[in-house]
Design a protein around this motif. Structure first.
Motif, PDB file in Angstrom:
ATOM      1  N   GLU A  12       0.845  -1.192   0.000  1.00  9.96           N
ATOM      2  CA  GLU A  12       0.000   0.000   0.000  1.00  9.96           C
ATOM      3  C   GLU A  12       0.882   1.244   0.000  1.00  9.96           C
ATOM      4  O   GLU A  12       1.969   1.264   0.575  1.00  9.96           O
ATOM      5  CB  GLU A  12      -0.932  -0.025   1.207  1.00  9.96           C
ATOM      6  CG  GLU A  12      -1.928  -1.174   1.131  1.00  9.96           C
ATOM      7  CD  GLU A  12      -2.860  -1.214   2.322  1.00  9.96           C
ATOM      8  OE1 GLU A  12      -2.464  -0.724   3.410  1.00  9.96           O
ATOM      9  OE2 GLU A  12      -3.975  -1.743   2.181  1.00  9.96           O
ATOM     10  N   ARG A  13       0.397   2.297  -0.639  1.00 13.85           N
ATOM     11  CA  ARG A  13       1.258   3.452  -0.908  1.00 13.85           C
ATOM     12  C   ARG A  13       1.671   4.225   0.343  1.00 13.85           C
ATOM     13  O   ARG A  13       2.637   4.984   0.309  1.00 13.85           O
ATOM     14  CB  ARG A  13       0.579   4.390  -1.907  1.00 13.85           C
ATOM     15  CG  ARG A  13      -0.626   5.129  -1.389  1.00 13.85           C
ATOM     16  CD  ARG A  13      -1.221   6.017  -2.464  1.00 13.85           C
ATOM     17  NE  ARG A  13      -1.913   5.245  -3.487  1.00 13.85           N
ATOM     18  CZ  ARG A  13      -2.311   5.749  -4.653  1.00 13.85           C
ATOM     19  NH1 ARG A  13      -2.049   7.007  -4.947  1.00 13.85           N
ATOM     20  NH2 ARG A  13      -2.968   5.000  -5.517  1.00 13.85           N
ATOM     21  N   ASP A  14       0.953   4.032   1.446  1.00 11.67           N
ATOM     22  CA  ASP A  14       1.326   4.744   2.674  1.00 11.67           C
ATOM     23  C   ASP A  14       2.294   3.938   3.544  1.00 11.67           C
ATOM     24  O   ASP A  14       2.642   4.378   4.645  1.00 11.67           O
ATOM     25  CB  ASP A  14       0.090   5.137   3.477  1.00 11.67           C
ATOM     26  CG  ASP A  14      -0.728   3.932   3.932  1.00 11.67           C
ATOM     27  OD1 ASP A  14      -0.443   2.807   3.469  1.00 11.67           O
ATOM     28  OD2 ASP A  14      -1.657   4.117   4.738  1.00 11.67           O
ATOM     29  N   THR A  15       2.732   2.776   3.061  1.00 15.30           N
ATOM     30  CA  THR A  15       3.678   1.977   3.840  1.00 15.30           C
ATOM     31  C   THR A  15       5.105   2.457   3.595  1.00 15.30           C
ATOM     32  O   THR A  15       5.434   2.957   2.521  1.00 15.30           O
ATOM     33  CB  THR A  15       3.580   0.486   3.489  1.00 15.30           C
ATOM     34  OG1 THR A  15       3.917   0.299   2.109  1.00 15.30           O
ATOM     35  CG2 THR A  15       2.177  -0.045   3.755  1.00 15.30           C
ATOM     36  N   ARG A  16       5.942   2.254   4.592  1.00 17.55           N
ATOM     37  CA  ARG A  16       7.339   2.647   4.461  1.00 17.55           C
ATOM     38  C   ARG A  16       8.051   1.821   3.391  1.00 17.55           C
ATOM     39  O   ARG A  16       8.933   2.326   2.704  1.00 17.55           O
ATOM     40  CB  ARG A  16       8.040   2.492   5.819  1.00 17.55           C
ATOM     41  CG  ARG A  16       9.498   2.906   5.820  1.00 17.55           C
ATOM     42  CD  ARG A  16       9.693   4.350   5.435  1.00 17.55           C
ATOM     43  NE  ARG A  16      11.103   4.709   5.375  1.00 17.55           N
ATOM     44  CZ  ARG A  16      11.615   5.577   4.515  1.00 17.55           C
ATOM     45  NH1 ARG A  16      10.829   6.178   3.642  1.00 17.55           N
ATOM     46  NH2 ARG A  16      12.904   5.857   4.533  1.00 17.55           N
ATOM     47  N   LEU A  17       7.652   0.551   3.233  1.00 15.76           N
ATOM     48  CA  LEU A  17       8.278  -0.285   2.208  1.00 15.76           C
ATOM     49  C   LEU A  17       8.018   0.282   0.820  1.00 15.76           C
ATOM     50  O   LEU A  17       8.944   0.369   0.000  1.00 15.76           O
ATOM     51  CB  LEU A  17       7.759  -1.725   2.305  1.00 15.76           C
ATOM     52  CG  LEU A  17       8.311  -2.689   1.250  1.00 15.76           C
ATOM     53  CD1 LEU A  17       9.829  -2.757   1.300  1.00 15.76           C
ATOM     54  CD2 LEU A  17       7.694  -4.078   1.427  1.00 15.76           C
ATOM     55  N   TRP A  18       6.772   0.658   0.549  1.00 12.34           N
ATOM     56  CA  TRP A  18       6.470   1.237  -0.764  1.00 12.34           C
ATOM     57  C   TRP A  18       7.260   2.529  -0.971  1.00 12.34           C
ATOM     58  O   TRP A  18       7.847   2.750  -2.035  1.00 12.34           O
ATOM     59  CB  TRP A  18       4.974   1.519  -0.916  1.00 12.34           C
ATOM     60  CG  TRP A  18       4.667   2.257  -2.185  1.00 12.34           C
ATOM     61  CD1 TRP A  18       4.398   3.589  -2.307  1.00 12.34           C
ATOM     62  CD2 TRP A  18       4.650   1.707  -3.494  1.00 12.34           C
ATOM     63  NE1 TRP A  18       4.218   3.921  -3.629  1.00 12.34           N
ATOM     64  CE2 TRP A  18       4.367   2.772  -4.382  1.00 12.34           C
ATOM     65  CE3 TRP A  18       4.840   0.433  -4.011  1.00 12.34           C
ATOM     66  CZ2 TRP A  18       4.272   2.594  -5.763  1.00 12.34           C
ATOM     67  CZ3 TRP A  18       4.748   0.241  -5.389  1.00 12.34           C
ATOM     68  CH2 TRP A  18       4.461   1.315  -6.242  1.00 12.34           C
ATOM     69  N   GLN A  19       7.286   3.369   0.022  1.00 16.82           N
ATOM     70  CA  GLN A  19       7.948   4.663  -0.118  1.00 16.82           C
ATOM     71  C   GLN A  19       9.456   4.517  -0.306  1.00 16.82           C
ATOM     72  O   GLN A  19      10.058   5.191  -1.149  1.00 16.82           O
ATOM     73  CB  GLN A  19       7.624   5.533   1.094  1.00 16.82           C
ATOM     74  CG  GLN A  19       6.146   5.913   1.179  1.00 16.82           C
ATOM     75  CD  GLN A  19       5.725   6.455   2.529  1.00 16.82           C
ATOM     76  OE1 GLN A  19       6.545   6.564   3.452  1.00 16.82           O
ATOM     77  NE2 GLN A  19       4.456   6.782   2.680  1.00 16.82           N
ATOM     78  N   LEU A  20      10.074   3.620   0.464  1.00 15.30           N
ATOM     79  CA  LEU A  20      11.517   3.445   0.339  1.00 15.30           C
ATOM     80  C   LEU A  20      11.887   2.782  -0.983  1.00 15.30           C
ATOM     81  O   LEU A  20      12.834   3.212  -1.663  1.00 15.30           O
ATOM     82  CB  LEU A  20      12.053   2.611   1.506  1.00 15.30           C
ATOM     83  CG  LEU A  20      13.568   2.371   1.504  1.00 15.30           C
ATOM     84  CD1 LEU A  20      14.330   3.686   1.579  1.00 15.30           C
ATOM     85  CD2 LEU A  20      13.963   1.452   2.660  1.00 15.30           C
ATOM     86  N   ALA A  21      11.151   1.743  -1.366  1.00 15.05           N
ATOM     87  CA  ALA A  21      11.461   1.060  -2.621  1.00 15.05           C
ATOM     88  C   ALA A  21      11.230   1.979  -3.821  1.00 15.05           C
ATOM     89  O   ALA A  21      12.007   1.967  -4.783  1.00 15.05           O
ATOM     90  CB  ALA A  21      10.626  -0.207  -2.747  1.00 15.05           C
TER      91      ALA A  21
END
Length: 242
Positions: A12-21
């Motif tokens: 999901e776009r609000d997750t840190r994984l999405w943002q960092l990747a």
């Protein structure tokens, strides 16, 4: 040029994984915007640009249904509705991931094989095959690479993609193919970058429909659907046949 669609797992776009990747890849496929460079990286930007050139076009993802053109008499809205219906029958689960070397590229992949991921991929493949137009001669030739096994060519003929069913391996690409010296250095960099995030298992909480309007254009999000079933569906035995 006919548009192509694909069905991905994306955080999901609000997750840190999405943002960092997405920051690592230099592009957020959910917004189709470039992302600022990550300042703490020690590698030269030129090496990073080489590494991310291919995966950036697709966005951070794991492929569950490979890019396809829509079959005749099928619409984008029908595909969106089918995705929502499919996701309503699944409940979120988690799986541990780590930075791994897969052949000549780097990706986030399961620490150990995960039957739930394999079952999800097979279910997607079978459920959405009715939306896929027959593979063009161009795409058939492009996907029929010399390194494919006989089994993978059978899968390509039947499903339009060679890495499905027993040839499937869940992964989220972080680089394209790299020479061995750069691959080793980048693996160390990426393990450090993602180490904190990967201390806990990653949530597999939905699927994302993406679209490419032209072969020269990147893939962009069309719709993300969450898994909303109240109870875990009992695991069915995987089919032994393609």
């Amino acid at each position: 040029m006919t548009s192509r669609y694909a069905i991905y797992y994306c955080p999901e776009r609000d997750t840190r994984l999405w943002q960092l990747a997405s920051a690592w890849l230099g592009r957020d496929a959910s917004t189709d915007h470039d992302t600022p460079a990550i300042e703490q990286l020690s590698m030269p930007q030129g090496d990073i640009d080489t590494a991310i050139a291919t995966p950036s076009r697709y966005g951070f993802h794991a492929t569950l249904v490979a890019p396809f053109e829509l079959a005749d008499h099928r619409s984008e809205q029908q595909l969106c509705d089918a995705l929502a219906g499919f996701c309503s029958n699944y409940t979120p689960f988690t799986t541990p991931l780590e930075v791994q070397r897969l052949h000549h590229f780097l990706a986030l992949a399961p620490v150990v094989p995960d039957p739930d991921l394999d079952m999800l991929a097979e279910s997607c493949l079978r459920a959405f095959d009715i939306f896929r137009a027959p593979l063009s001669n161009y795409d058939r030739a492009r996907r029929d690479t010399p390194d494919l096994s006989r089994r993978q060519r059978e899968l390509l003929t039947r499903w339009g993609y060679p890495y499905v069913l027993d040839a499937f391996r869940f992964h989220m690409s972080l680089t394209g193919a790299l020479p061995p010296d750069l691959l080793a250095r980048m693996q160390s960099e990426l393990r450090a970058l993602f180490s904190d995030l990967l201390r806990t298992p990653v949530a597999i909480a939905g699927l994302t429909l993406v679209k490419q309007t032209d072969r020269d254009k990147p893939f962009k999000w069309i719709r993300q659907c969450s898994f909303t079933a109240d109870n875990v569906i009992s695991r069915q035995s995987r089919s032994a046949h393609a």
